[in-house]
Scaffold this motif. Sequence first.
Motif, PDB file in Angstrom:
ATOM      1  N   MET A  42       1.137  -0.718  -0.424  1.00  0.00           N
ATOM      2  CA  MET A  42       0.157   0.115   0.067  1.00  0.00           C
ATOM      3  C   MET A  42       0.755   1.437   0.254  1.00  0.00           C
ATOM      4  O   MET A  42       0.297   2.330  -0.449  1.00  0.00           O
ATOM      5  N   GLY A  43       1.671   0.835   0.765  1.00  0.00           N
ATOM      6  CA  GLY A  43       2.893   2.009   0.463  1.00  0.00           C
ATOM      7  C   GLY A  43       3.439   2.943  -1.016  1.00  0.00           C
ATOM      8  O   GLY A  43       3.423   3.873  -1.072  1.00  0.00           O
ATOM      9  N   GLY A  44       3.400   1.835  -1.096  1.00  0.00           N
ATOM     10  CA  GLY A  44       4.166   1.404  -2.939  1.00  0.00           C
ATOM     11  C   GLY A  44       3.640   2.438  -3.972  1.00  0.00           C
ATOM     12  O   GLY A  44       3.918   3.403  -4.252  1.00  0.00           O
ATOM     13  N   PHE A  45       1.682   2.382  -3.445  1.00  0.00           N
ATOM     14  CA  PHE A  45       0.861   3.133  -4.144  1.00  0.00           C
ATOM     15  C   PHE A  45       0.857   4.716  -3.820  1.00  0.00           C
ATOM     16  O   PHE A  45       0.405   5.128  -4.815  1.00  0.00           O
ATOM     17  N   ARG A  46       1.279   4.260  -2.490  1.00  0.00           N
ATOM     18  CA  ARG A  46       1.185   6.295  -2.564  1.00  0.00           C
ATOM     19  C   ARG A  46       1.727   6.844  -2.938  1.00  0.00           C
ATOM     20  O   ARG A  46       2.266   8.339  -3.176  1.00  0.00           O
ATOM     21  N   LEU A  47       2.951   6.634  -2.704  1.00  0.00           N
ATOM     22  CA  LEU A  47       4.514   6.602  -3.421  1.00  0.00           C
ATOM     23  C   LEU A  47       4.333   7.156  -4.803  1.00  0.00           C
ATOM     24  O   LEU A  47       4.806   7.989  -5.331  1.00  0.00           O
ATOM     25  N   LYS A  48       3.658   6.036  -5.527  1.00  0.00           N
ATOM     26  CA  LYS A  48       3.562   6.244  -6.771  1.00  0.00           C
ATOM     27  C   LYS A  48       3.045   7.121  -7.097  1.00  0.00           C
ATOM     28  O   LYS A  48       3.044   8.230  -8.113  1.00  0.00           O
ATOM     29  N   VAL A  49       1.719   7.566  -6.681  1.00  0.00           N
ATOM     30  CA  VAL A  49       0.383   8.420  -5.826  1.00  0.00           C
ATOM     31  C   VAL A  49       1.621   9.759  -6.192  1.00  0.00           C
ATOM     32  O   VAL A  49       1.110  10.726  -7.176  1.00  0.00           O
ATOM     33  N   ILE A 107      -0.351  16.217   2.009  1.00  0.00           N
ATOM     34  CA  ILE A 107       0.410  14.505   1.586  1.00  0.00           C
ATOM     35  C   ILE A 107       1.416  14.494   1.994  1.00  0.00           C
ATOM     36  O   ILE A 107       1.870  13.575   1.657  1.00  0.00           O
ATOM     37  N   LEU A 108       2.333  15.494   1.292  1.00  0.00           N
ATOM     38  CA  LEU A 108       3.814  14.772   2.351  1.00  0.00           C
ATOM     39  C   LEU A 108       3.566  14.437   3.364  1.00  0.00           C
ATOM     40  O   LEU A 108       4.792  13.313   3.389  1.00  0.00           O
ATOM     41  N   MET A 109       2.880  14.589   4.244  1.00  0.00           N
ATOM     42  CA  MET A 109       3.806  14.318   5.902  1.00  0.00           C
ATOM     43  C   MET A 109       2.878  13.089   5.745  1.00  0.00           C
ATOM     44  O   MET A 109       3.464  12.088   7.250  1.00  0.00           O
ATOM     45  N   LEU A 110       1.904  12.758   5.303  1.00  0.00           N
ATOM     46  CA  LEU A 110       0.906  11.097   5.944  1.00  0.00           C
ATOM     47  C   LEU A 110       2.339  10.548   5.304  1.00  0.00           C
ATOM     48  O   LEU A 110       1.964   8.826   6.109  1.00  0.00           O
ATOM     49  N   PRO A 111       2.774  10.006   4.165  1.00  0.00           N
ATOM     50  CA  PRO A 111       3.029   8.411   4.145  1.00  0.00           C
ATOM     51  C   PRO A 111       4.713   8.539   5.245  1.00  0.00           C
ATOM     52  O   PRO A 111       5.027   7.715   5.276  1.00  0.00           O
ATOM     53  N   ILE A 112       5.156   9.832   5.284  1.00  0.00           N
ATOM     54  CA  ILE A 112       6.082   9.848   7.076  1.00  0.00           C
ATOM     55  C   ILE A 112       5.623   9.366   7.849  1.00  0.00           C
ATOM     56  O   ILE A 112       6.574   8.661   8.946  1.00  0.00           O
ATOM     57  N   ILE A 133       6.712   5.621  10.131  1.00  0.00           N
ATOM     58  CA  ILE A 133       7.358   5.970  12.007  1.00  0.00           C
ATOM     59  C   ILE A 133       5.988   5.386  12.785  1.00  0.00           C
ATOM     60  O   ILE A 133       7.108   4.526  13.737  1.00  0.00           O
ATOM     61  N   LYS A 134       5.376   4.928  12.403  1.00  0.00           N
ATOM     62  CA  LYS A 134       4.422   4.985  12.826  1.00  0.00           C
ATOM     63  C   LYS A 134       4.349   3.066  12.461  1.00  0.00           C
ATOM     64  O   LYS A 134       4.268   2.122  13.721  1.00  0.00           O
ATOM     65  N   ARG A 135       5.006   2.060  11.176  1.00  0.00           N
ATOM     66  CA  ARG A 135       5.121   1.117  10.807  1.00  0.00           C
ATOM     67  C   ARG A 135       6.593   0.459  11.849  1.00  0.00           C
ATOM     68  O   ARG A 135       6.537  -0.342  12.308  1.00  0.00           O
ATOM     69  N   LYS A 136       7.857   1.966  11.404  1.00  0.00           N
ATOM     70  CA  LYS A 136       9.320   1.523  12.013  1.00  0.00           C
ATOM     71  C   LYS A 136       8.358   0.864  13.726  1.00  0.00           C
ATOM     72  O   LYS A 136       9.411   0.334  14.188  1.00  0.00           O
ATOM     73  N   ARG A 137       7.866   2.717  14.301  1.00  0.00           N
ATOM     74  CA  ARG A 137       7.857   1.674  15.752  1.00  0.00           C
ATOM     75  C   ARG A 137       6.844   0.546  16.600  1.00  0.00           C
ATOM     76  O   ARG A 137       6.758  -0.073  17.650  1.00  0.00           O
ATOM     77  N   GLN A 138       5.941   0.460  15.583  1.00  0.00           N
ATOM     78  CA  GLN A 138       5.610  -0.957  15.894  1.00  0.00           C
ATOM     79  C   GLN A 138       6.374  -2.527  15.845  1.00  0.00           C
ATOM     80  O   GLN A 138       5.754  -3.748  16.147  1.00  0.00           O
TER      81      GLN A 138
END
Length: 81
Positions: free
Chosen positions: A1-8, A63-68, A72-77
């Motif tokens: 899902m993250g790859g899709f957001r980066l493509k968008v 828009i730029l902060m959402l992927p960041i 960070i949330k995934r890294k903390r988990q």
Amino acid sequence: MGGFRLKVLGVFILMMGTLSILTICMNFFYGFDLKGAIQQWIRPLFVMGTGEKSLYILYPFVILMLPIVHFIKRKRQGKGP
């Protein structure tokens, strides 16, 4: 899902850059010098109200902060990238 957001995000940046260059070139061909063409491209910002200007700055920031924030949330988990 993250790859899709980066493509968008990549497509968004590519389209903004392309349309900005196209607009500056059109102003240049209409008879403005390069400085005048860039000023004409920025001119819509001068007629905006304060609320519109804040949204114009805030929306790309969000828009730029959402992927960041998601990263960070995934890294903390502990799931990793």
